[in-house]
Design a protein around this motif. Structure first.
Motif, PDB file in Angstrom:
ATOM      1  N   GLU A  74      -8.319   7.492  -9.061  1.00  0.00           N
ATOM      2  CA  GLU A  74      -7.839   6.640  -7.963  1.00  0.00           C
ATOM      3  C   GLU A  74      -6.432   6.106  -8.252  1.00  0.00           C
ATOM      4  OE1 GLU A  74      -9.153   5.661  -4.864  1.00  0.00           O
ATOM      5  OE2 GLU A  74     -10.510   7.349  -5.219  1.00  0.00           O
ATOM      6  N   THR A  75      -6.211   5.684  -9.488  1.00  0.00           N
ATOM      7  CA  THR A  75      -4.912   5.139  -9.871  1.00  0.00           C
ATOM      8  C   THR A  75      -3.808   6.183  -9.734  1.00  0.00           C
ATOM      9  OG1 THR A  75      -5.904   3.520 -11.365  1.00  0.00           O
ATOM     10  CG2 THR A  75      -3.608   4.130 -11.807  1.00  0.00           C
ATOM     11  N   GLU A  76      -4.097   7.408 -10.162  1.00  0.00           N
ATOM     12  CA  GLU A  76      -3.104   8.481 -10.134  1.00  0.00           C
ATOM     13  C   GLU A  76      -3.021   9.176  -8.772  1.00  0.00           C
ATOM     14  OE1 GLU A  76      -0.999   9.447 -12.871  1.00  0.00           O
ATOM     15  OE2 GLU A  76      -1.672   7.447 -13.447  1.00  0.00           O
ATOM     16  N   GLY A  77      -3.947   8.844  -7.869  1.00  0.00           N
ATOM     17  CA  GLY A  77      -3.959   9.485  -6.560  1.00  0.00           C
ATOM     18  C   GLY A  77      -4.356  10.947  -6.633  1.00  0.00           C
ATOM     19  N   LEU A  78      -5.176  11.291  -7.631  1.00  0.00           N
ATOM     20  CA  LEU A  78      -5.593  12.677  -7.828  1.00  0.00           C
ATOM     21  C   LEU A  78      -6.948  12.950  -7.200  1.00  0.00           C
ATOM     22  CD1 LEU A  78      -4.671  13.159 -11.593  1.00  0.00           C
ATOM     23  CD2 LEU A  78      -3.447  14.066  -9.616  1.00  0.00           C
ATOM     24  N   THR A  79      -7.088  14.142  -6.684  1.00  0.00           N
ATOM     25  CA  THR A  79      -8.388  14.632  -6.260  1.00  0.00           C
ATOM     26  C   THR A  79      -8.768  15.722  -7.244  1.00  0.00           C
ATOM     27  OG1 THR A  79      -7.876  14.178  -3.952  1.00  0.00           O
ATOM     28  CG2 THR A  79      -9.689  15.702  -4.394  1.00  0.00           C
ATOM     29  N   PRO A  80      -9.826  15.523  -8.012  1.00  0.00           N
ATOM     30  CA  PRO A  80     -10.209  16.524  -9.009  1.00  0.00           C
ATOM     31  C   PRO A  80     -10.496  17.873  -8.350  1.00  0.00           C
ATOM     32  CG  PRO A  80     -11.461  14.513  -9.278  1.00  0.00           C
ATOM     33  CD  PRO A  80     -10.709  14.383  -8.000  1.00  0.00           C
ATOM     34  N   ASP A  81     -10.152  18.931  -9.081  1.00  0.00           N
ATOM     35  CA  ASP A  81     -10.458  20.280  -8.620  1.00  0.00           C
ATOM     36  C   ASP A  81     -10.887  21.116  -9.825  1.00  0.00           C
ATOM     37  OD1 ASP A  81      -8.119  21.040 -10.000  1.00  0.00           O
ATOM     38  OD2 ASP A  81      -6.904  20.837  -8.206  1.00  0.00           O
ATOM     39  N   ASP A  82     -11.057  22.411  -9.612  1.00  0.00           N
ATOM     40  CA  ASP A  82     -11.519  23.285 -10.688  1.00  0.00           C
ATOM     41  C   ASP A  82     -10.495  23.435 -11.810  1.00  0.00           C
ATOM     42  OD1 ASP A  82     -13.878  23.659  -9.342  1.00  0.00           O
ATOM     43  OD2 ASP A  82     -13.292  25.582  -8.465  1.00  0.00           O
ATOM     44  N   GLN A  83      -9.276  22.998 -11.583  1.00  0.00           N
ATOM     45  CA  GLN A  83      -8.224  23.139 -12.582  1.00  0.00           C
ATOM     46  C   GLN A  83      -7.904  21.823 -13.297  1.00  0.00           C
ATOM     47  OE1 GLN A  83      -7.155  26.268 -13.326  1.00  0.00           O
ATOM     48  NE2 GLN A  83      -8.770  26.742 -11.872  1.00  0.00           N
ATOM     49  N   THR A  84      -8.608  20.763 -12.956  1.00  0.00           N
ATOM     50  CA  THR A  84      -8.362  19.452 -13.550  1.00  0.00           C
ATOM     51  C   THR A  84      -9.590  19.015 -14.351  1.00  0.00           C
ATOM     52  OG1 THR A  84      -6.989  18.858 -11.663  1.00  0.00           O
ATOM     53  CG2 THR A  84      -7.720  17.065 -13.068  1.00  0.00           C
ATOM     54  N   MET A  85      -9.367  18.694 -15.603  1.00  0.00           N
ATOM     55  CA  MET A  85     -10.453  18.199 -16.446  1.00  0.00           C
ATOM     56  C   MET A  85     -10.092  16.805 -16.955  1.00  0.00           C
ATOM     57  SD  MET A  85     -12.960  20.312 -16.528  1.00  0.00           S
ATOM     58  CE  MET A  85     -13.899  19.524 -17.809  1.00  0.00           C
ATOM     59  N   TYR A  86     -11.098  15.993 -17.073  1.00  0.00           N
ATOM     60  CA  TYR A  86     -10.939  14.640 -17.595  1.00  0.00           C
ATOM     61  C   TYR A  86     -11.724  14.595 -18.889  1.00  0.00           C
ATOM     62  CZ  TYR A  86     -10.520   9.562 -17.527  1.00  0.00           C
ATOM     63  OH  TYR A  86     -10.203   8.268 -17.832  1.00  0.00           O
ATOM     64  N   TYR A  87     -11.028  14.400 -19.991  1.00  0.00           N
ATOM     65  CA  TYR A  87     -11.665  14.445 -21.303  1.00  0.00           C
ATOM     66  C   TYR A  87     -11.724  13.065 -21.933  1.00  0.00           C
ATOM     67  CZ  TYR A  87     -10.874  19.509 -21.205  1.00  0.00           C
ATOM     68  OH  TYR A  87     -10.857  20.834 -20.872  1.00  0.00           O
ATOM     69  N   PHE A  88     -12.835  12.822 -22.604  1.00  0.00           N
ATOM     70  CA  PHE A  88     -12.998  11.667 -23.465  1.00  0.00           C
ATOM     71  C   PHE A  88     -12.221  11.982 -24.742  1.00  0.00           C
ATOM     72  CE2 PHE A  88     -16.880   8.665 -24.083  1.00  0.00           C
ATOM     73  CZ  PHE A  88     -16.055   7.633 -24.436  1.00  0.00           C
ATOM     74  N   ALA A  89     -11.221  11.189 -25.112  1.00  0.00           N
ATOM     75  CA  ALA A  89     -10.363  11.508 -26.245  1.00  0.00           C
ATOM     76  C   ALA A  89     -10.591  10.612 -27.466  1.00  0.00           C
ATOM     77  CB  ALA A  89      -8.892  11.430 -25.827  1.00  0.00           C
ATOM     78  N   GLY A  90     -11.193   9.448 -27.282  1.00  0.00           N
ATOM     79  CA  GLY A  90     -11.417   8.578 -28.430  1.00  0.00           C
ATOM     80  C   GLY A  90     -12.172   7.317 -28.081  1.00  0.00           C
TER      81      GLY A  90
END
Length: 149
Positions: A74-90
């Motif tokens: 929401e903050t970045e104004g992104l709509t996730p798609d098949d090419q976007t991954m959100y990873y837990f980094a730490g």
């Protein structure tokens, strides 16, 4: 606010790992409050533990990370798609203050502390009935993936 239908459009997670049921408030660039209703039907309770079911701490952290993902998108104004991954980094400073059991409702408050170059740092606090259950500092990242990855 987001109901489960809106959450399903934003997160790639599905049963049995989708751990956010509702978003009750969200302020872009600042914070999110999300809910997870914990039921005896959760698949992990079969083995954790058969005589005294307790939600694994790592899943409480994952629930907070999913709430953080919703805030990030929401903050970045992104709509996730098949090419976007959100990873837990730490994870830093994770503390578990009370067990989470069937029938509990997790109230997750996640605050965006810093965002730079696609890396986000958050402070997460989870409560059950106003009682602190878990707190941690989370780091997550959004990455574009190639079609072959």
């Amino acid at each position: 606010m987001m109901d489960i239908h809106q959450i399903l459009k934003q997160l790639p997670h599905r049963y049995p790992i989708l751990l956010v049921d509702r978003v009750v408030s969200l302020e872009k660039g600042r914070s999110i409050r999300a809910l997870k209703n914990v039921t005896i039907n959760e698949p992990f309770f079969t083995g954790h533990f058969p005589h005294r079911p307790v939600m694994p701490g790592v899943l409480i952290l994952e629930a907070m990370a999913q709430a953080a993902a919703l805030l990030s998108f929401e903050t970045e104004g992104l709509t996730p798609d098949d090419q976007t991954m959100y990873y837990f980094a730490g994870i830093d400073g994770a503390r578990f203050k009370r067990p989470v059991e069937p029938g509990d409702q997790l109230v997750m408050d996640v605050t965006l502390e810093r965002a730079k170059a696609g890396i986000f740092k958050f402070k997460g606090v989870t409560r059950v009935d106003e009682e602190l259950a878990c707190e941690a500092e989370l780091m997550c990242t959004i990455r574009r993936i190639s079609a072959g990855a």
